[in-house]
Design an enzyme around this catalytic site. Structure first.
Site, mmCIF file in Angstrom:
data_model
loop_
_atom_site.group_PDB
_atom_site.id
_atom_site.type_symbol
_atom_site.label_atom_id
_atom_site.label_comp_id
_atom_site.label_asym_id
_atom_site.label_seq_id
_atom_site.Cartn_x
_atom_site.Cartn_y
_atom_site.Cartn_z
ATOM 1 N N ALA A 1 56.255 21.872 119.625
ATOM 2 C CA ALA A 1 54.715 21.917 119.851
ATOM 3 C C ALA A 1 54.030 21.142 119.019
ATOM 4 O O ALA A 1 52.906 20.551 119.570
ATOM 5 C CB ALA A 1 54.617 23.420 119.848
ATOM 6 N N TYR A 2 54.294 21.290 117.758
ATOM 7 C CA TYR A 2 53.352 20.347 116.718
ATOM 8 C C TYR A 2 53.535 19.060 117.118
ATOM 9 O O TYR A 2 52.658 18.384 116.995
ATOM 10 C CB TYR A 2 53.645 20.856 115.338
ATOM 11 C CG TYR A 2 52.843 20.315 114.300
ATOM 12 C CD1 TYR A 2 51.689 20.950 114.369
ATOM 13 C CD2 TYR A 2 53.131 19.399 113.579
ATOM 14 C CE1 TYR A 2 50.838 20.518 113.236
ATOM 15 C CE2 TYR A 2 52.326 18.846 112.620
ATOM 16 C CZ TYR A 2 51.030 19.661 112.401
ATOM 17 O OH TYR A 2 50.202 19.067 111.463
#
Length: 228
Positions: free
Chosen positions: A139-140
């Site tokens: 996600a990051y």
């Protein structure tokens, strides 16, 4: 050094954002803040989740009106959710992308008319994990790789109309890691930068003379493990 003018800082109540607010004020500028919580001091602000596009648009307009325009935006707001793709709930995964990438885009888009008028500056905050992928950070990495691509495209699009700087910071001594489980926190020997030092680099980008632009800044500890 020229004055940074009126600078809108997202995530300006803590961490790197708060350090940028302090640096702008010390340089004779006027910081204004967007954050989910109010700043600890009397800095002019709007309480907003940058992942809410409609709320961001209203908040930016309110601050710009009160400040009689904007000279710069620094998008320091960001969140993370560590874990494998299979482990992280989809809503939480998507929230990281919404805040880090789409929130950055929403704030810049809302501020754009003001920045074009002032021939101002955009500083987006990516990460060393926006150029290097690691496990348990899909996600990051997706969000920060997106910030890198968005910023480079914006630079080409706005050339000669406003200045665009991509900031790629390494790890910093902030509360960013506090809500992580132990396995995802920096160890006691981790080499991290002070947010004040990274904010000093941001100030360089904000105070260049007309016609001079800092396109990209990589700021890490001299022993940063995620760069290069």
């Amino acid at each position: 050094m020229t004055s940074p003018g009126t600078v809108l800082v997202t995530g300006g109540s803590s961490g790197l954002g708060a350090a940028v607010v302090a640096a702008v004020r010390a340089a004779g500028g006027r910081p204004v803040v967007l954050d989910r919580v109010p700043p600890a001091d009397d800095t002019e602000h709007e309480v907003v989740d940058v992942g809410d596009r409609a709320a961001v648009e209203a908040a930016v307009e309110s601050l710009a009106a009160r400040a009689d325009g904007l000279d710069a935006v620094v998008t320091a707001a960001g969140i993370d959710r560590c874990g494998t793709l299979a482990e992280v709930p989809a809503d939480e995964w998507e929230k990281v992308v919404t805040v880090n990438l789409l929130g950055t885009v929403s704030v810049v888009r809302a501020a754009l008319p003001h920045l074009v008028r002032s021939r101002g500056t955009v500083v987006t905050v990516a990460s060393t994990l926006g150029v290097k992928a690691v496990p348990d950070a899909t996600a990051y990495c997706a969000s920060k790789f997106g910030v890198v691509g968005f910023t480079r495209a914006l630079t080409a699009e706005m050339k000669g109309r406003l200045r665009v700087t991509l900031l790629v910071p390494g790890g910093m001594h902030t509360a960013f890691f506090d809500d992580r489980t132990e396995q995802y926190r920096p160890g006691p020997d981790a080499k991290l930068n002070r947010p004040e030092d990274v904010a000093g680099a941001v100030l360089v980008a904000l105070t260049q003379p007309a016609g001079c632009e800092v396109r990209e800044l990589v700021v890490t500890s001299s022993e940063e493990s995620s760069w290069p």
